[in-house]
Design a protein around this motif. Structure first.
Motif, mmCIF file in Angstrom:
data_model
loop_
_atom_site.group_PDB
_atom_site.id
_atom_site.type_symbol
_atom_site.label_atom_id
_atom_site.label_comp_id
_atom_site.label_asym_id
_atom_site.label_seq_id
_atom_site.Cartn_x
_atom_site.Cartn_y
_atom_site.Cartn_z
ATOM 1 N N TYR A 144 1.905 7.489 -6.585
ATOM 2 C CA TYR A 144 1.405 6.535 -5.599
ATOM 3 C C TYR A 144 1.199 5.186 -6.265
ATOM 4 O O TYR A 144 0.440 5.061 -7.227
ATOM 5 C CB TYR A 144 0.087 7.030 -4.999
ATOM 6 C CG TYR A 144 -0.518 6.071 -4.001
ATOM 7 C CD1 TYR A 144 0.089 5.840 -2.773
ATOM 8 C CD2 TYR A 144 -1.692 5.381 -4.302
ATOM 9 C CE1 TYR A 144 -0.452 4.962 -1.854
ATOM 10 C CE2 TYR A 144 -2.249 4.495 -3.381
ATOM 11 C CZ TYR A 144 -1.628 4.285 -2.160
ATOM 12 O OH TYR A 144 -2.157 3.410 -1.252
ATOM 13 N N ASP A 145 1.912 4.169 -5.775
ATOM 14 C CA ASP A 145 1.782 2.802 -6.270
ATOM 15 C C ASP A 145 0.573 2.183 -5.578
ATOM 16 O O ASP A 145 0.622 1.890 -4.379
ATOM 17 C CB ASP A 145 3.059 2.013 -5.956
ATOM 18 C CG ASP A 145 3.054 0.622 -6.595
ATOM 19 O OD1 ASP A 145 2.019 -0.064 -6.511
ATOM 20 O OD2 ASP A 145 4.091 0.218 -7.160
ATOM 21 N N VAL A 146 -0.506 1.986 -6.333
ATOM 22 C CA VAL A 146 -1.769 1.535 -5.753
ATOM 23 C C VAL A 146 -1.644 0.136 -5.173
ATOM 24 O O VAL A 146 -2.107 -0.143 -4.067
ATOM 25 C CB VAL A 146 -2.890 1.591 -6.810
ATOM 26 C CG1 VAL A 146 -4.187 1.011 -6.249
ATOM 27 C CG2 VAL A 146 -3.105 3.018 -7.289
ATOM 28 N N ASP A 147 -1.025 -0.787 -5.906
ATOM 29 C CA ASP A 147 -0.927 -2.166 -5.449
ATOM 30 C C ASP A 147 -0.093 -2.297 -4.181
ATOM 31 O O ASP A 147 -0.444 -3.055 -3.268
ATOM 32 C CB ASP A 147 -0.331 -3.051 -6.544
ATOM 33 C CG ASP A 147 -1.306 -3.285 -7.688
ATOM 34 O OD1 ASP A 147 -2.528 -3.138 -7.454
ATOM 35 O OD2 ASP A 147 -0.862 -3.588 -8.807
ATOM 36 N N ARG A 148 1.002 -1.564 -4.128
ATOM 37 C CA ARG A 148 1.913 -1.702 -2.993
ATOM 38 C C ARG A 148 1.620 -0.710 -1.872
ATOM 39 O O ARG A 148 2.167 -0.836 -0.773
ATOM 40 C CB ARG A 148 3.360 -1.525 -3.474
ATOM 41 C CG ARG A 148 3.750 -2.526 -4.546
ATOM 42 C CD ARG A 148 5.161 -2.335 -5.028
ATOM 43 N NE ARG A 148 6.142 -2.642 -4.000
ATOM 44 C CZ ARG A 148 7.457 -2.615 -4.202
ATOM 45 N NH1 ARG A 148 7.929 -2.287 -5.388
ATOM 46 N NH2 ARG A 148 8.278 -2.906 -3.218
ATOM 47 N N GLY A 149 0.740 0.258 -2.152
ATOM 48 C CA GLY A 149 0.412 1.241 -1.127
ATOM 49 C C GLY A 149 1.596 2.108 -0.755
ATOM 50 O O GLY A 149 1.751 2.488 0.416
ATOM 51 N N GLU A 150 2.417 2.458 -1.748
ATOM 52 C CA GLU A 150 3.636 3.220 -1.490
ATOM 53 C C GLU A 150 3.608 4.561 -2.212
ATOM 54 O O GLU A 150 3.145 4.656 -3.350
ATOM 55 C CB GLU A 150 4.870 2.431 -1.932
ATOM 56 C CG GLU A 150 5.091 1.152 -1.134
ATOM 57 C CD GLU A 150 6.234 0.314 -1.665
ATOM 58 O OE1 GLU A 150 6.658 -0.603 -0.951
ATOM 59 O OE2 GLU A 150 6.703 0.574 -2.792
ATOM 60 N N LEU A 151 4.130 5.568 -1.540
ATOM 61 C CA LEU A 151 4.220 6.914 -2.095
ATOM 62 C C LEU A 151 5.690 7.216 -2.382
ATOM 63 O O LEU A 151 6.557 6.974 -1.529
ATOM 64 C CB LEU A 151 3.648 7.925 -1.092
ATOM 65 C CG LEU A 151 3.281 9.316 -1.606
ATOM 66 C CD1 LEU A 151 2.144 9.231 -2.632
ATOM 67 C CD2 LEU A 151 2.857 10.199 -0.434
ATOM 68 N N TRP A 152 5.953 7.736 -3.582
ATOM 69 C CA TRP A 152 7.344 7.968 -4.002
ATOM 70 C C TRP A 152 7.505 9.367 -4.586
ATOM 71 O O TRP A 152 6.578 9.904 -5.212
ATOM 72 C CB TRP A 152 7.766 6.957 -5.074
ATOM 73 C CG TRP A 152 7.840 5.548 -4.587
ATOM 74 C CD1 TRP A 152 6.805 4.689 -4.387
ATOM 75 C CD2 TRP A 152 9.032 4.831 -4.225
ATOM 76 N NE1 TRP A 152 7.265 3.477 -3.934
ATOM 77 C CE2 TRP A 152 8.624 3.546 -3.828
ATOM 78 C CE3 TRP A 152 10.390 5.163 -4.219
ATOM 79 C CZ2 TRP A 152 9.544 2.574 -3.417
ATOM 80 C CZ3 TRP A 152 11.293 4.209 -3.814
ATOM 81 C CH2 TRP A 152 10.872 2.932 -3.415
ATOM 82 N N GLN A 153 8.682 9.914 -4.397
ATOM 83 C CA GLN A 153 9.091 11.121 -5.113
ATOM 84 C C GLN A 153 10.417 10.804 -5.774
ATOM 85 O O GLN A 153 11.444 10.686 -5.106
ATOM 86 C CB GLN A 153 9.233 12.323 -4.177
ATOM 87 C CG GLN A 153 9.576 13.613 -4.931
ATOM 88 C CD GLN A 153 9.357 14.834 -4.080
ATOM 89 O OE1 GLN A 153 9.268 14.762 -2.871
ATOM 90 N NE2 GLN A 153 9.271 15.993 -4.709
ATOM 91 N N GLY A 154 10.373 10.621 -7.095
ATOM 92 C CA GLY A 154 11.554 10.134 -7.797
ATOM 93 C C GLY A 154 11.878 8.736 -7.321
ATOM 94 O O GLY A 154 11.020 7.853 -7.293
ATOM 95 N N ASP A 155 13.136 8.517 -6.924
ATOM 96 C CA ASP A 155 13.554 7.211 -6.411
ATOM 97 C C ASP A 155 13.462 7.128 -4.894
ATOM 98 O O ASP A 155 13.868 6.120 -4.304
ATOM 99 C CB ASP A 155 15.000 6.917 -6.847
ATOM 100 C CG ASP A 155 15.121 6.775 -8.356
ATOM 101 O OD1 ASP A 155 14.145 6.309 -8.982
ATOM 102 O OD2 ASP A 155 16.179 7.136 -8.905
ATOM 103 N N ALA A 156 12.965 8.177 -4.270
ATOM 104 C CA ALA A 156 12.926 8.218 -2.808
ATOM 105 C C ALA A 156 11.520 7.915 -2.287
ATOM 106 O O ALA A 156 10.560 8.581 -2.678
ATOM 107 C CB ALA A 156 13.373 9.593 -2.306
ATOM 108 N N PRO A 157 11.388 6.919 -1.416
ATOM 109 C CA PRO A 157 10.074 6.646 -0.819
ATOM 110 C C PRO A 157 9.692 7.737 0.169
ATOM 111 O O PRO A 157 10.556 8.326 0.829
ATOM 112 C CB PRO A 157 10.285 5.300 -0.119
ATOM 113 C CG PRO A 157 11.754 5.266 0.197
ATOM 114 C CD PRO A 157 12.437 5.995 -0.924
#
Length: 234
Positions: A144-157
């Motif tokens: 989880y990218d805290v600054d961008r508020g994004e959740l990722w698994q590998g290269d896939a959002p």
């Protein structure tokens, strides 16, 4: 309570009278508003336009609102507010499980709809960004990218609904600490009550499906008995 002129809403209701009334009311309150008469019409509009929020009637011919919500969640994360003549808790829970961010039982006052729409639109920026601490939280194969508020698994959002994104911001601001259900209800802009706490439980269940290897035995988004929920990153 006015809205920014660039906020674009989509109203989907097969009842022309309700559709027109809602469109006029929301336009008067500062929104850009498009309207669709059924699910097929909504799909065509969504294919060519981007919306900030969808207000969707549940009881529609051909394809009902819950089914449409479930299908839309496969491709977009636009917040969805369901309008339903069914006031039973089980029906509302079904809508949340399908991916809706909130629901409103008919009949309702237009002002209540306006307040709920504004509450949804405030959710993501409402929680302050965490100060200090890690910029990325690792949750097994998920990060989880805290600054961008994004959740990722590998290269896939991993797509998050507005409510799920808000939950992740709340938990990431308090890693390793229990957050009470009462506080989550407040942070999500919902009214108090056991039904609203149950709605939060449904949102947690949905979020676990995106984070956990085994959502039934959560490792990262844990239940703390008597205290609430806690995000426990690696």
């Amino acid at each position: 309570m006015s809205a920014p002129q660039d906020v674009h809403l989509l109203i989907v209701d097969d009842d022309e009278r309700i559709r027109v009334l809602l469109q006029k009311y929301l336009v008067r309150n500062g929104f850009l508003v498009s309207a669709a008469r059924d699910a097929a019409h909504a799909r065509r509009l969504l294919g060519g336009l981007e919306f900030d929020l969808i207000v969707l009637d549940v009881m529609m011919p051909d394809e009902d609102g819950v089914t449409l919500t479930r299908e839309l969640r496969k491709i977009i994360d636009t917040p969805i507010m369901l309008l339903t003549a069914r006031g039973e808790t089980s029906d509302r829970i079904s809508g949340l499980e399908a991916g809706a961010d909130d629901y409103l039982a008919k009949p309702f006052e237009p002002k209540e709809l306006l307040l709920r729409i504004n509450a949804i639109l405030r959710r993501i920026p409402h929680v302050p960004e965490p100060v200090g601490g890690p910029k990325v939280l690792h949750l097994g194969a998920v990060r989880y990218d805290v600054d961008r508020g994004e959740l990722w698994q590998g290269d896939a959002p991993i797509r998050l609904t507005a409510t799920e994104a808000q939950l992740m911001r709340i938990f990431s601001a308090n890693p390793g600490e229990a957050v009470t259900r009462t506080r989550l209800v407040e942070e999500l802009g919902r009214d108090d009550g056991q039904a609203q706490e149950r709605a939060v439980d449904v949102q947690i269940t949905r979020l676990r499906r995106k984070i956990e290897t085994d959502p039934k035995q959560p490792r990262y988004l844990q239940t703390v008995r008597g205290a609430g929920y806690m995000l426990q990153p690696d």
